[in-house]
Design an enzyme around this catalytic site. Structure first.
Site, PDB file in Angstrom:
ATOM      1  N   GLN A  33       0.832  -1.207   0.000  1.00  0.00           N
ATOM      2  CA  GLN A  33       0.000   0.000   0.000  1.00  0.00           C
ATOM      3  C   GLN A  33       0.863   1.252   0.000  1.00  0.00           C
ATOM      4  OE1 GLN A  33      -2.542   1.676   3.383  1.00  0.00           O
ATOM      5  NE2 GLN A  33      -4.104   0.700   2.111  1.00  0.00           N
ATOM      6  N   CYS A  72      -6.966   6.607   5.403  1.00  0.00           N
ATOM      7  CA  CYS A  72      -6.374   6.788   6.729  1.00  0.00           C
ATOM      8  C   CYS A  72      -6.907   8.062   7.384  1.00  0.00           C
ATOM      9  CB  CYS A  72      -4.849   6.852   6.625  1.00  0.00           C
ATOM     10  SG  CYS A  72      -4.035   7.052   8.232  1.00  0.00           S
ATOM     11  N   GLY A 119     -10.243  -5.999   9.817  1.00  0.00           N
ATOM     12  CA  GLY A 119      -9.092  -5.393  10.465  1.00  0.00           C
ATOM     13  C   GLY A 119      -9.035  -5.708  11.946  1.00  0.00           C
ATOM     14  N   ARG A 120      -9.519  -4.776  12.759  1.00  0.00           N
ATOM     15  CA  ARG A 120      -9.418  -4.934  14.212  1.00  0.00           C
ATOM     16  C   ARG A 120     -10.161  -6.161  14.720  1.00  0.00           C
ATOM     17  NH1 ARG A 120     -11.902  -0.059  16.513  1.00  0.00           N
ATOM     18  NH2 ARG A 120     -13.203  -0.273  14.645  1.00  0.00           N
TER      19      ARG A 120
END
Length: 323
Positions: A69, A99, A224-225
């Site tokens: 990325q 982000c 993700g998390r």
């Protein structure tokens, strides 16, 4: 078969945690932490530091394909760096337009670019022109900066610029990581573009995954998390483990925690390693009550040499997976 992707997580999922999570299994691909691009062509060693998987055919030790990325705002420099990165044979070049970190946004990067769809298109065009055809160029975006007014325009700009697929994190920059994720917006975006869309945001359980797919109308999901809080989540989703976490799962996870501790010490300076372990255990507390006790024991430790004894004690207390 629906695909599962391991999300890039700056400051959390570096290659050590990617190694552990993909080693447990269930992920079809993963994306590196972002490589920040601004005004120069980065040397190969930068990519090797952030994404050491490039030294292994751009895949994790168990063979999970990796995309690199890039994060930046200048089409010219992003194109040159994408060309440099493509020489490392990644399984994709991904562009970060999601982000929400202030340190990134104040320089006009990440989610702040969602205010300028035309610039998004120019960035993707520049990168696509610089990367060999067999390597896909993909993008990850949020729903906007403070509202969703440009969400469709941004997604269309990315698709028209040449993105092969699009991950949509179903929150704006200003939402940060606060629930809920607005999966219904992913469905609207998917209807507006002619490329595959991958849903992302607030998937912590198998039930969340089902609801996310239903509401977003997307087959593929990036986690993700939720994958950090439950490293077996991808296996649960794929029907390879029970859907609900259990004490047996906690016992099976303990050797993985020890594996992570061993590897993270080689990744960071000794004084920082306990903090990394504490961060990981803090996520596990969401899934297993037993993690709170281990977190409390590790939290008071100042000497990293004492941590293996604490981890061994947890194995003795809860028993090994084979017991």
């Amino acid at each position: 078969m629906p695909r599962l992707f391991l999300a890039p997580m700056e400051g959390l999922a570096d290659y050590v945690l990617r190694d552990v999570l993909t080693g447990i299994g269930g992920f079809d691909a993963a994306v590196s932490e972002f490589v920040r691009v601004s005004g120069s062509v980065l040397p190969r060693r930068t990519y090797e530091r952030i994404c050491p998987e490039v030294l292994n055919g751009c895949q994790t030790p168990v063979g999970t394909p990796m995309a690199i990325q890039l994060l930046g705002s200048d089409p010219y420099w992003l194109g040159l760096n994408a060309e440099q990165a493509s020489a490392l044979s990644p399984h994709g070049i991904d562009l970060n337009f999601g982000c929400p970190a202030k340190t990134v946004n104040r320089h006009g990067g990440g989610a702040m670019l969602l205010g300028d769809p035309e610039l998004l298109s120019r960035i993707v065009r520049s990168v696509r022109a610089a990367v060999p055809d067999p390597i896909p160029v993909t993008a990850k975006m949020r729903l906007g900066i403070s509202d969703t007014s440009l969400a469709i325009d941004c997604a269309q700009a990315l698709a028209e610029g040449g993105a092969a697929s699009l991950v949509v994190h179903a929150r704006t920059k200003d939402h940060g990581y606060r629930p809920p994720a607005h999966w219904e917006w992913i469905a609207r975006i998917a209807d507006a573009v002619n490329i595959p869309v991958i849903a992302n945001g607030e998937v912590w359980t198998v039930d969340d995954w089902r609801r996310c797919r239903s509401v977003s109308a997307c087959a593929d999901v990036m986690i993700g998390r939720g994958a950090v809080a439950d490293p077996f989540l991808a296996l649960r989703i794929k029907g390879l483990m029970d859907e609900e976490p259990s004490p047996e799962d906690w016992r099976a996870l303990l050797p993985r925690i020890a594996e992570y501790w061993e590897k993270v010490q080689r990744r960071v300076v000794p004084g920082h390693a306990p903090g990394r372990l504490k961060l990981l255990l803090s996520y596990f507390r969401r899934t297993w009550p037993q993690a709170s006790e281990l977190y409390a024991a590790v939290r008071t430790i100042r000497d990293p040499l004492a941590i293996p004894g604490v981890l061994d004690a947890a194995v003795i207390k809860y028993g090994s997976p084979a017991s």
